[in-house]
Design a protein around this motif. Structure first.
Motif: not given
Length: 185
Positions: A8-9, A11-16, A56-57, A60-61
């Motif tokens: 999940n971490i 995925k969030s970093l990859n998305t941003k 923000d990430i 969200h997590l």
């Protein structure tokens, strides 16, 4: 549970589109032997100007930020420590954009966690981090990792340790050579 959190971490970093790499004990698990660790250390390809994006990430997590004075703490330490309330795992986001970190971020190893690519520091960069940390456990981790991965890039490690030796007035390269000699015997 740990794999899901790390995915999940990532995925969030990859998305941003944030450059990052997992270092520390979790990276040792990839290259060495299984051992118990209760934290995740993530080096970010961001300097402090990216703090709000990481906050923000983290929000969200649903990770809990540990220091009360966030900006002051991160300015002093370059680390945003958080806690995952579900697992009790600590997750440290480390801000850095030095020449060394930029180079290390180019050398990451992608590992699939389900459908998500998680970026781990290269073996060589984990060794460099561990030598600089220099705790007895770190030295043992290095020995195990080098024995299990004999095709490592010795020149890369030596180059960066020599640079750190000059800048930090240390003898990291001497430590590395000593470790190499011990595992050869």
């Amino acid at each position: 549970m740990f794999n899901k959190l790390l995915a999940n971490i990532a995925k969030s970093l990859n998305t941003k589109k944030i450059d990052y790499m997992v270092i520390g004990g979790q990276a040792v698990l990839l290259y060495g032997e299984p051992r118990f660790t209760k934290d995740i250390d993530i080096t970010l390809g961001l300097d402090l100007s990216g703090l709000n994006l990481i906050i923000d990430i983290v929000s969200h997590l649903r990770l809990t930020i540990l220091p009360d004075s966030i900006e002051e703490f991160v300015k002093q330490t370059m680390v945003l420590p958080t806690l995952d309330p579900k697992t009790g795992l600590r997750v440290d986001f480390i801000f850095s954009y030095s020449n060394y970190e930029r180079e290390a971020l180019k050398r990451i190893k992608k590992v699939k966690f389900g459908r998500v690519d998680v970026n781990f520091a290269s073996l060589e960069d984990v060794v460099i981090h561990k030598i600089i940390s220099g705790r007895p456990r770190d030295i043992e981790d290095i020995k195990i990792m080098l024995l299990k991965n004999p095709g490592f890039d010795r020149n890369y490690i030596t180059l960066w340790l020599q640079k750190f030796d000059r800048v930090l007035k240390q003898k990291y390269n001497r430590v590395f050579k000593k470790i190499e000699k011990e595992i050869e015997d």
